[in-house]
Design an enzyme around this catalytic site. Structure first.
Site, mmCIF file in Angstrom:
data_model
loop_
_atom_site.group_PDB
_atom_site.id
_atom_site.type_symbol
_atom_site.label_atom_id
_atom_site.label_comp_id
_atom_site.label_asym_id
_atom_site.label_seq_id
_atom_site.Cartn_x
_atom_site.Cartn_y
_atom_site.Cartn_z
ATOM 1 C CE LYS A 1 -24.998 25.998 9.777
ATOM 2 N NZ LYS A 1 -25.423 24.698 9.199
ATOM 3 C CG ASP B 1 -23.712 25.131 3.942
ATOM 4 O OD1 ASP B 1 -22.603 24.870 3.430
ATOM 5 O OD2 ASP B 1 -24.394 24.290 4.571
ATOM 6 C CE LYS C 1 -25.682 22.813 1.818
ATOM 7 N NZ LYS C 1 -26.125 21.562 2.436
ATOM 8 C CG ASP D 1 -26.702 26.935 6.832
ATOM 9 O OD1 ASP D 1 -27.520 26.393 7.597
ATOM 10 O OD2 ASP D 1 -25.601 26.426 6.530
ATOM 11 C CG ASP E 1 -22.903 20.432 2.873
ATOM 12 O OD1 ASP E 1 -23.056 21.594 3.313
ATOM 13 O OD2 ASP E 1 -23.779 19.813 2.240
ATOM 14 N NE ARG F 1 -22.046 18.186 11.599
ATOM 15 C CZ ARG F 1 -22.627 17.059 11.206
ATOM 16 N NH1 ARG F 1 -22.095 15.886 11.495
ATOM 17 N NH2 ARG F 1 -23.754 17.090 10.530
HETATM 18 N N1 BES Z 1 -27.032 23.882 6.421
HETATM 19 C C1 BES Z 1 -27.071 22.494 6.194
HETATM 20 C C2 BES Z 1 -28.331 21.854 6.745
HETATM 21 C C3 BES Z 1 -29.621 22.252 6.078
HETATM 22 C C4 BES Z 1 -30.122 21.537 5.018
HETATM 23 C C5 BES Z 1 -30.346 23.311 6.576
HETATM 24 C C6 BES Z 1 -31.323 21.907 4.438
HETATM 25 C C7 BES Z 1 -31.550 23.674 5.999
HETATM 26 C C8 BES Z 1 -32.044 22.965 4.937
HETATM 27 C C9 BES Z 1 -25.875 21.818 6.857
HETATM 28 O O1 BES Z 1 -24.709 22.578 6.922
HETATM 29 C C10 BES Z 1 -25.553 20.626 6.045
HETATM 30 O O2 BES Z 1 -25.167 20.781 4.935
HETATM 31 N N2 BES Z 1 -25.733 19.453 6.628
HETATM 32 C C11 BES Z 1 -25.476 18.235 5.957
HETATM 33 C C12 BES Z 1 -24.716 17.322 6.886
HETATM 34 C C13 BES Z 1 -24.114 16.138 6.216
HETATM 35 C C14 BES Z 1 -23.007 16.578 5.276
HETATM 36 C C15 BES Z 1 -23.556 15.207 7.269
HETATM 37 C C16 BES Z 1 -26.804 17.636 5.556
HETATM 38 O O3 BES Z 1 -27.789 17.803 6.280
HETATM 39 O O4 BES Z 1 -26.889 17.040 4.491
HETATM 40 ZN ZN ZN Z 2 -24.961 24.624 6.911
HETATM 41 MN MN MN Z 3 -23.520 22.388 5.153
#
Ligand code: BES
Ligand code: ZN
Ligand code: MN
Length: 503
Positions: free
Chosen positions: A265, A270, A277, A288, A347, A351
């Site tokens: 990835k 992000d 966020k 990310d 967000d 995936r």
């Molecule tokens: N890049 C983030 C995950 C992440 C969070 C990596 C903190 C490192 C530190 C990912 O793209 C994301 O935002 N995931 C969301 C998913 C949710 C929207 C279902 C998350 O983890 O909140």
């Molecule tokens: Zn991400």
């Molecule tokens: Mn994200």
């Protein structure tokens, strides 16, 4: 950069000397000779400091005599249990303790050449520093240690054992550099351009730009970049280490034979997109792309040490930004697999990137195994903290091999649940209007939901997903990793290749 060297084991007449001492505190070989030359000082100092050679112990002796500036005694723990991993930790700890010295000499006459080489690797890994944007640092604030010399009974053998390890260190450093770069400097196109440098190692590097990806039908990956001024990319890096000569010109179209595939990835930033966020901590999202960074460093390591394996690295590079052109919650896109995806949360973008790259990887390369790395969910940090990455796999054999490589390298994996298609966790992803939606089940089990989503795009092939969100960036120093970008996954997967494909 820290210079690593190997020399014949003789007692030096000056300088800073590191003396590894096994548990029990018995001095042997040159350490015993040094103790004698110093009239038993080492023994007395160990006694006074309650130093018994236990792993992690150290005792510092300044101006001990015999011309030496300093002697640093370090415990190795039990002799039989002194593994490459512990040797690296010793090297790293010593490096960090001696940064104010110009040179460190390490007595390794009682270590095997292999272990001596791993001490050197640990020192090199720990000495990493990203200082390209520092312009005002004073000379005396910079670390001084420039030379790390291993004094070995079999110096030539130790040096030979270090050659492939140095290639791995280079891979780790490449990854750390990529992951540390701020997102204004490292965006998809720039990341892709940097992979071109790997051609000189013999890798075949193909870059797919936005047009290429549109033509292929990468609707899932591309929708993440809709809101960004920076166009998306995919890079495919092939290493023909088993099936034939390397491809320095990148032109030959020779086919990989039963390769192992690594997928990363690469979200260069992000923001969350329209599902934006919160401000606090958003700067972390420059890393990310750590999955793609690790895949890139791994491919460099494999090629650098000429690993006898056919391997392919594929990275999806995008920037997730909110704007008038960004994807909206509720939009439906068509993935490369043909499945339509309802994007309910912009967000949950990692995936979406991996869905297309995974499907492409299995279709084009028919890999023996696919392993993807991704900073995929915050939920994996809630679950596992910063000790283990989450491992999800549809193949027990693959999972066990990965866990074993994690134990050997100290890049730990903890297996998490994954349900077959159509069962429990997976069902949450059924959309009301499309084939699949990109979130489901609420906050509960968020890392598993994400893994289940990926599984819908692996076409039943042997696959593992490593959720490295808690491991890609370290808030504090550890033995072989200064705080910051860890390059988690590079040494783990290099070991996985070594153990399973090169024997
Ligand atoms: N890049 C983030 C995950 C992440 C969070 C990596 C903190 C490192 C530190 C990912 O793209 C994301 O935002 N995931 C969301 C998913 C949710 C929207 C279902 C998350 O983890 O909140
Ligand atoms: Zn991400
Ligand atoms: Mn994200």
């Amino acid at each position: 950069m820290l210079q690593i060297a190997f020399a014949k084991a003789v007692l030096p007449k000056s300088g800073v000397l590191v003396v590894p001492v096994p548990e029990g505190g018995e001095l042997a070989g040159l350490a015993a000779a040094l103790d004698k030359a110093l009239d038993g000082l080492l023994g007395r100092a160990m006694e006074a400091a309650s130093f018994t050679g236990k792993k992690g112990q150290s005792a510092n002796l300044l101006a001990p005599g015999a011309g030496l500036k300093r002697v640093l005694l370090v415990g190795t723990g039990k002799v039989d249990a002194f593994t490459p991993k512990l040797a690296e930790e010793l090297g790293g700890t010593v490096q960090a303790a001696l940064t104010k010295e110009a040179e460190a000499l390490v007595l390794a006459d009682k270590l095997t050449p292999q272990l001596a080489a791993h001490v050197a690797l640990g020192a090199r890994l720990r000495s990493y520093r990203f200082d390209k944007y520092r312009t005002t640092e004073k000379e005396d604030e910079k670390p001084k240690l420039a030379s790390f010399k291993i004094l070995s009974a079999a110096a030539a053998k130790a040096e030979a054992a270090y050659v492939p390890l140095a290639a791995v260190a280079e891979g780790v450093e490449l990854t750390r550099n990529l992951v540390t770069e701020p997102a204004n400097e490292l965006y998809p196109e720039e990341f892709a351009n940097r992979t071109e440098a790997l051609k000189k190692l013999g890798l075949k590097v193909e870059i797919f730009d936005k047009k290429d990806l549109e033509k292929l039908g990468f609707g899932s990956l591309l929708c993440v970049g809709w809101g960004s001024a920076r166009d998306s990319r995919m890079v495919v890096m092939q290493w023909f280490g088993a099936s034939g000569a390397a491809q320095p010109d990148g032109k030959k179209t020779k086919k990989l034979k039963d390769p192992v595939a690594f997928i990363g990835k690469g979200v260069t930033f992000d923001t969350g997109g329209i599902s934006i966020k919160p401000a606090a901590g958003m700067e972390d999202m420059k890393w990310d792309m750590a999955g793609a960074g690790a895949v890139t460093g791994l491919m460099a390591a494999l090629a650098g040490r000429k690993a006898k394996v056919d391997a392919v690295g594929l990275i999806g590079l995008v920037e997730n930004m909110p704007s008038g052109t960004a994807i909206r919650p509720g939009d439906v896109v068509k993935s490369y697999s043909g499945q339509t995806i309802e994007v309910l949360n912009t967000d949950a973008e990692g995936r979406l990137v991996l869905a297309d790259v995974l499907y492409y990887a299995q279709e084009r390369f028919a890999p023996k195994y696919m392993v993807n790395l991704a900073t995929l969910t915050g939920a994996i940090i809630v679950g596992l903290g910063h000790e283990y990455a989450g491992l999800f796999s549809n193949n027990d054999e693959l999972a066990d091999k990965l866990i074993a490589a994690g134990q050997a390298t100290g890049e730990g994996l903890w297996r998490m649940p994954l349900a077959p298609l159509g069962e429990s966790y997976d069902k949450n992803l059924n959309s009301d209007i499309a084939d699949v939606k990109n979130i489901g089940g609420g906050r509960a089990g968020g890392s598993i939901t994400a893994a289940q989503f990926l599984q819908r795009f692996v076409n039943g092939k042997p696959w593992a997903h490593l959720d490295i969100a808690g491991m890609a960036w370290a808030g504090k120093d550890t033995a072989v990793t200064p705080k910051g970008a860890t390059a988690f996954g590079v040494r783990l997967l290099d070991q996985f290749v070594k153990d399973n494909f090169e024997k």
